[in-house]
Scaffold this active site. Structure first.
Site, PDB file in Angstrom:
ATOM      1  N   ARG A 102      22.620  12.779   2.060  1.00 25.76           N
ATOM      2  CA  ARG A 102      21.345  12.907   2.590  1.00 25.76           C
ATOM      3  C   ARG A 102      21.009  13.538   3.232  1.00 25.76           C
ATOM      4  O   ARG A 102      21.440  14.386   4.103  1.00 25.76           O
ATOM      5  CB  ARG A 102      20.723  11.296   3.381  1.00 25.76           C
ATOM      6  CG  ARG A 102      19.575  12.088   3.665  1.00 25.76           C
ATOM      7  CD  ARG A 102      18.521   9.987   4.203  1.00 25.76           C
ATOM      8  NE  ARG A 102      18.585   9.667   3.201  1.00 25.76           N
ATOM      9  CZ  ARG A 102      17.569   8.593   3.542  1.00 25.76           C
ATOM     10  NH1 ARG A 102      16.985   8.245   4.173  1.00 25.76           N
ATOM     11  NH2 ARG A 102      17.922   8.186   2.457  1.00 25.76           N
ATOM     12  N   HIS A 129      15.509  11.485  -5.274  1.00 21.62           N
ATOM     13  CA  HIS A 129      16.018   9.987  -4.168  1.00 21.62           C
ATOM     14  C   HIS A 129      16.731   9.149  -6.000  1.00 21.62           C
ATOM     15  O   HIS A 129      15.511   7.614  -6.080  1.00 21.62           O
ATOM     16  CB  HIS A 129      15.058   9.425  -3.769  1.00 21.62           C
ATOM     17  CG  HIS A 129      16.039   8.657  -2.511  1.00 21.62           C
ATOM     18  ND1 HIS A 129      17.146   8.422  -2.579  1.00 21.62           N
ATOM     19  CD2 HIS A 129      14.944   7.396  -1.431  1.00 21.62           C
ATOM     20  CE1 HIS A 129      17.291   7.110  -1.137  1.00 21.62           C
ATOM     21  NE2 HIS A 129      16.169   7.351  -1.419  1.00 21.62           N
ATOM     22  N   GLN A 132      17.482   5.351  -5.032  1.00 22.78           N
ATOM     23  CA  GLN A 132      16.296   4.848  -4.479  1.00 22.78           C
ATOM     24  C   GLN A 132      15.155   3.830  -6.360  1.00 22.78           C
ATOM     25  O   GLN A 132      15.419   2.871  -6.662  1.00 22.78           O
ATOM     26  CB  GLN A 132      15.091   5.138  -3.831  1.00 22.78           C
ATOM     27  CG  GLN A 132      13.575   4.233  -3.723  1.00 22.78           C
ATOM     28  CD  GLN A 132      13.543   3.252  -2.606  1.00 22.78           C
ATOM     29  OE1 GLN A 132      14.554   3.001  -1.559  1.00 22.78           O
ATOM     30  NE2 GLN A 132      13.865   2.157  -3.235  1.00 22.78           N
ATOM     31  N   ASP A 219       4.351   5.710  -1.383  1.00 17.98           N
ATOM     32  CA  ASP A 219       5.579   6.032  -0.473  1.00 17.98           C
ATOM     33  C   ASP A 219       4.485   7.083   0.598  1.00 17.98           C
ATOM     34  O   ASP A 219       3.708   7.036   0.759  1.00 17.98           O
ATOM     35  CB  ASP A 219       6.476   7.449  -1.184  1.00 17.98           C
ATOM     36  CG  ASP A 219       7.659   7.325  -0.086  1.00 17.98           C
ATOM     37  OD1 ASP A 219       8.046   7.147   1.041  1.00 17.98           O
ATOM     38  OD2 ASP A 219       8.139   8.344  -1.060  1.00 17.98           O
ATOM     39  N   CYS A 259       9.356   2.116  -1.928  1.00 17.26           N
ATOM     40  CA  CYS A 259      10.768   2.359  -1.504  1.00 17.26           C
ATOM     41  C   CYS A 259      10.985   1.966   0.603  1.00 17.26           C
ATOM     42  O   CYS A 259      11.966   2.548   1.056  1.00 17.26           O
ATOM     43  CB  CYS A 259      11.432   3.948  -1.431  1.00 17.26           C
ATOM     44  SG  CYS A 259      10.323   5.314  -0.779  1.00 17.26           S
ATOM     45  N   ARG A 287      19.158  -2.144  -3.112  1.00 15.10           N
ATOM     46  CA  ARG A 287      19.864  -0.641  -3.224  1.00 15.10           C
ATOM     47  C   ARG A 287      21.769  -1.379  -2.694  1.00 15.10           C
ATOM     48  O   ARG A 287      21.726  -0.582  -3.055  1.00 15.10           O
ATOM     49  CB  ARG A 287      19.417  -0.308  -1.917  1.00 15.10           C
ATOM     50  CG  ARG A 287      17.924   0.239  -1.561  1.00 15.10           C
ATOM     51  CD  ARG A 287      17.648   1.850  -2.247  1.00 15.10           C
ATOM     52  NE  ARG A 287      18.550   2.900  -2.129  1.00 15.10           N
ATOM     53  CZ  ARG A 287      18.258   3.281  -1.101  1.00 15.10           C
ATOM     54  NH1 ARG A 287      17.713   3.523  -0.392  1.00 15.10           N
ATOM     55  NH2 ARG A 287      19.307   4.406  -0.963  1.00 15.10           N
TER      56      ARG A 287
HETATM   57  N1  NVA Z   1       9.657  10.457   0.371  1.00 16.96           N
HETATM   58  C1  NVA Z   1      10.195   9.618   1.280  1.00 16.96           C
HETATM   59  C2  NVA Z   1      11.296   8.907   0.906  1.00 16.96           C
HETATM   60  C3  NVA Z   1      11.468   7.939   1.871  1.00 16.96           C
HETATM   61  C4  NVA Z   1      12.846   7.328   1.658  1.00 16.96           C
HETATM   62  C5  NVA Z   1      10.702  10.972   2.749  1.00 16.96           C
HETATM   63  O1  NVA Z   1      12.163  12.218   2.012  1.00 16.96           O
HETATM   64  O2  NVA Z   1      11.120  10.795   3.897  1.00 16.96           O
HETATM   65  N1   CP Z   2      14.444   3.850   0.973  1.00 19.49           N
HETATM   66  C1   CP Z   2      15.132   4.288   1.971  1.00 19.49           C
HETATM   67  O1   CP Z   2      15.496   5.795   1.409  1.00 19.49           O
HETATM   68  O2   CP Z   2      15.257   4.047   3.649  1.00 19.49           O
HETATM   69  P1   CP Z   2      16.109   4.650   4.413  1.00 19.49           P
HETATM   70  O3   CP Z   2      15.435   6.002   4.510  1.00 19.49           O
HETATM   71  O4   CP Z   2      15.897   4.241   5.506  1.00 19.49           O
HETATM   72  O5   CP Z   2      17.461   4.808   3.608  1.00 19.49           O
END
Ligand code: NVA
Ligand code: CP
Length: 304
Positions: A102, A129, A132, A219, A259, A287
């Protein structure tokens, strides 16, 4: 499937195969049938951003499949002190069976795959992502029976989620309409691709986007790494909220997905979070099942 770097690398058949295996694993885990298909395998998980769902579901998933997962906080790796991603990839490939990362830049995920020799999984970048969206597609199919010709409406920021949802919907023969404020549209190249390959609409009008939708998705207004823009974004996104009024425009029986983490009172009302909690938390559970399917496909050579 060699890696999961972004959803556009997967064919519709590969996506369907992951969803089918995920359904099977979910059914089996509810019926006490365990598979130790990844016995002796180790997944490294590099995190340059926070996570609850991704970290815990990958870690639990590996454990349930008989393998193990290592949490690698990038700040504690030499990567955090400037060791190149290319060297990190070559070293980790000698200890591990796969890496989930990540991070910010999509190119870092692509470089891990380019310089390493093991499967790489994108656990979220600023661009995409995919894990997800595989869980999201699984959830929609579970709730609606099939995906083809369904309409998904996405409300809010044209971010990593919007990008991956566009690809997922188009690949699965769904229609997607996005309501985003001016200046916050999804990736231009992806939108062009979707226009050629499928059925996409982008508008600034929420009610138009929600009309006749089978699933409504939202989101956060400010993603991880955009904390400094939070106040500007609050102004730009004002009104871009999934609430009961918006849901009147969607099809009767439409579902709401998020998400998570959710910001009640911003992109989603507290009432809608309560109304649709059963499906939103089922989505979070999925997930785990979807990622176990991905891990099996990548690590056991099935479909390679
Ligand atoms: N768009 C959000 C998704 C989190 C799962 C982020 O990147 O923070
Ligand atoms: N939706 C998602 O990826 O959650 P986290 O940021 O908690 O991993």
């Amino acid at each position: 499937m060699e890696h999961l770097l972004k959803l556009s690398d997967l064919s519709a058949k590969e996506i369907n195969d992951v969803l089918n295996l995920a359904d099977q694993l979910k059914y089996e885990s509810k019926h006490g049938i365990a598979h130790k298909k990844l016995k002796g395998k180790t997944l490294g998980m590099i995190f340059q951003k926070s996570s609850t769902r991704t970290r815990v579901s990958f870690e639990a998933g590996m454990y349930q499949l008989g393998g193990q997962a290592l949490f690698l906080n990038s700040g504690d790796l030499q990567l955090g002190r400037g060791e190149p991603i290319s060297d990190t990839a070559r070293v980790l490939s000698r200890y591990l069976d796969a890496v989930m990362i990540r991070t910010f830049k999509q190119s870092d995920v692509e470089d891990l795959a380019r310089f390493g020799t093991i499967p790489i999984i994108n656990g979220l970048t600023d661009y995409a992502h995919p894990c997800q969206v595989l869980a999201d597609l699984m959830t929609i199919r579970e709730q609606k029976g099939s995906l083809k010709n369904l309409k998904l409406c996405y409300v809010g920021d044209g971010n990593n989620m919007a990008n991956s949802l566009i690809v997922g919907c188009v690949k699965m023969g769904m229609r997607i309409s996005l309501a985003c404020p001016k200046g916050y549209y999804p990736d231009e190249k992806l939108v062009e691709w979707a226009g050629r390959e499928g059925n996409i609409e982008i508008t600034q009008e929420l009610f138009k986007a929600a009309a006749d939708a089978d699933a409504v998705y939202t989101d956060v207004w400010a993603s991880m790494g955009q904390e400094g823009e939070a106040e500007t974004r609050k102004k730009a996104f004002k009104g871009y909220q999934v609430d009961r009024k918006l849901m009147e425009y969607a099809k009767s029986g439409a579902i709401v997905l998020h998400c998570l983490p959710a910001h009640r009172g911003e992109e989603i009302s507290a009432e809608i979070m309560d109304d649709y909690a059963p499906v939103i938390f089922e989505e979070a559970e999925n997930r785990l099942h979807a990622q176990k399917a991905i891990l099996i496909k990548l690590l056991t050579g099935v479909d390679k």
